[in-house]
Design a protein around this motif. Structure first.
Motif, PDB file in Angstrom:
ATOM      1  N   GLU A  12       0.811  -1.219   0.000  1.00  0.00           N
ATOM      2  CA  GLU A  12       0.000   0.000   0.000  1.00  0.00           C
ATOM      3  C   GLU A  12       0.844   1.268   0.000  1.00  0.00           C
ATOM      4  O   GLU A  12       0.540   2.216  -0.717  1.00  0.00           O
ATOM      5  N   ASN A  13       1.885   1.294   0.829  1.00  0.00           N
ATOM      6  CA  ASN A  13       2.683   2.518   0.912  1.00  0.00           C
ATOM      7  C   ASN A  13       3.444   2.780  -0.395  1.00  0.00           C
ATOM      8  O   ASN A  13       3.613   3.928  -0.794  1.00  0.00           O
ATOM      9  N   VAL A  14       3.866   1.736  -1.081  1.00  0.00           N
ATOM     10  CA  VAL A  14       4.551   1.915  -2.369  1.00  0.00           C
ATOM     11  C   VAL A  14       3.563   2.423  -3.421  1.00  0.00           C
ATOM     12  O   VAL A  14       3.875   3.330  -4.197  1.00  0.00           O
ATOM     13  N   PHE A  39      -6.478   3.177   1.437  1.00  0.00           N
ATOM     14  CA  PHE A  39      -5.270   3.997   1.582  1.00  0.00           C
ATOM     15  C   PHE A  39      -4.788   4.465   0.209  1.00  0.00           C
ATOM     16  O   PHE A  39      -4.535   5.652   0.000  1.00  0.00           O
ATOM     17  N   VAL A  40      -4.673   3.542  -0.727  1.00  0.00           N
ATOM     18  CA  VAL A  40      -4.198   3.875  -2.073  1.00  0.00           C
ATOM     19  C   VAL A  40      -5.208   4.769  -2.784  1.00  0.00           C
ATOM     20  O   VAL A  40      -4.823   5.754  -3.422  1.00  0.00           O
ATOM     21  N   SER A  90       3.345   9.168   2.343  1.00  0.00           N
ATOM     22  CA  SER A  90       2.700   7.943   1.855  1.00  0.00           C
ATOM     23  C   SER A  90       3.654   6.759   1.919  1.00  0.00           C
ATOM     24  O   SER A  90       3.241   5.648   2.235  1.00  0.00           O
ATOM     25  N   LEU A  91       4.916   6.976   1.656  1.00  0.00           N
ATOM     26  CA  LEU A  91       5.896   5.895   1.736  1.00  0.00           C
ATOM     27  C   LEU A  91       6.033   5.381   3.170  1.00  0.00           C
ATOM     28  O   LEU A  91       6.296   4.210   3.401  1.00  0.00           O
ATOM     29  N   GLN A  92       5.800   6.278   4.132  1.00  0.00           N
ATOM     30  CA  GLN A  92       5.835   5.894   5.554  1.00  0.00           C
ATOM     31  C   GLN A  92       4.515   5.284   6.008  1.00  0.00           C
ATOM     32  O   GLN A  92       4.380   4.901   7.159  1.00  0.00           O
ATOM     33  N   GLY A  93       3.529   5.223   5.122  1.00  0.00           N
ATOM     34  CA  GLY A  93       2.238   4.634   5.455  1.00  0.00           C
ATOM     35  C   GLY A  93       1.298   5.578   6.194  1.00  0.00           C
ATOM     36  O   GLY A  93       0.338   5.142   6.806  1.00  0.00           O
ATOM     37  N   LYS A  94       1.541   6.887   6.104  1.00  0.00           N
ATOM     38  CA  LYS A  94       0.714   7.874   6.801  1.00  0.00           C
ATOM     39  C   LYS A  94      -0.442   8.343   5.911  1.00  0.00           C
ATOM     40  O   LYS A  94      -0.296   8.502   4.712  1.00  0.00           O
ATOM     41  N   TRP A  95      -1.567   8.581   6.549  1.00  0.00           N
ATOM     42  CA  TRP A  95      -2.735   9.170   5.878  1.00  0.00           C
ATOM     43  C   TRP A  95      -2.613  10.684   5.996  1.00  0.00           C
ATOM     44  O   TRP A  95      -3.381  11.330   6.698  1.00  0.00           O
ATOM     45  N   PHE A  96      -1.648  11.278   5.327  1.00  0.00           N
ATOM     46  CA  PHE A  96      -1.420  12.722   5.406  1.00  0.00           C
ATOM     47  C   PHE A  96      -2.490  13.419   4.579  1.00  0.00           C
ATOM     48  O   PHE A  96      -2.551  13.268   3.369  1.00  0.00           O
ATOM     49  N   LYS A  97      -3.327  14.184   5.271  1.00  0.00           N
ATOM     50  CA  LYS A  97      -4.477  14.814   4.618  1.00  0.00           C
ATOM     51  C   LYS A  97      -4.244  16.308   4.503  1.00  0.00           C
ATOM     52  O   LYS A  97      -4.053  16.994   5.503  1.00  0.00           O
TER      53      LYS A  97
END
Length: 112
Positions: A12-14, A39-40, A90-97
């Motif tokens: 997902e993060n990739v 997430f994606v 996103s690479l760290q898996g965060k939902w940065f909004k």
């Protein structure tokens, strides 16, 4: 690395990272092919909305005499900064909004 894989077979993060790496186009591609990962899909929507908005703003800045150059330069700096921040998050898996755009992407995701 995220332990979860999207329906594309990528982590997902990739996949979220690729939505931003290829800016508008990456987001459109993942909106078309992703079937499962929220997430994606969120990052794809946010990428499309952000970079489409920046493209429109750049086009409109071109119609402003003199100050349009300054506005365009500021938009470029903003776009590059957000591009790097969003790819890293996103690479760290965060939902940065992002403000406004992130809310729109979240609302659109709920309708999907």
């Amino acid at each position: 690395m995220s332990p979860f894989k999207s329906s594309t077979g990528l982590y997902e993060n990739v996949a979220g990272f690729l939505c931003y790496l290829f800016a508008f186009v990456g987001g459109v591609v993942f909106l078309a092919v992703e079937r499962r990962s929220r997430f994606v899909l969120f990052h794809a929507l946010q990428s499309v909305m952000l970079f489409a908005g920046l493209m429109v703003a750049h086009a409109l800045a071109g119609f402003l005499p003199i100050i349009g150059i300054v506005v365009s330069l500021l938009l470029t700096i903003l776009g590059l900064t957000l591009w790097v921040i969003l790819m890293a998050a996103s690479l760290q898996g965060k939902w940065f909004k992002l403000p406004w755009i992130g809310d729109l992407a979240e609302k659109q995701l709920q309708r999907m």
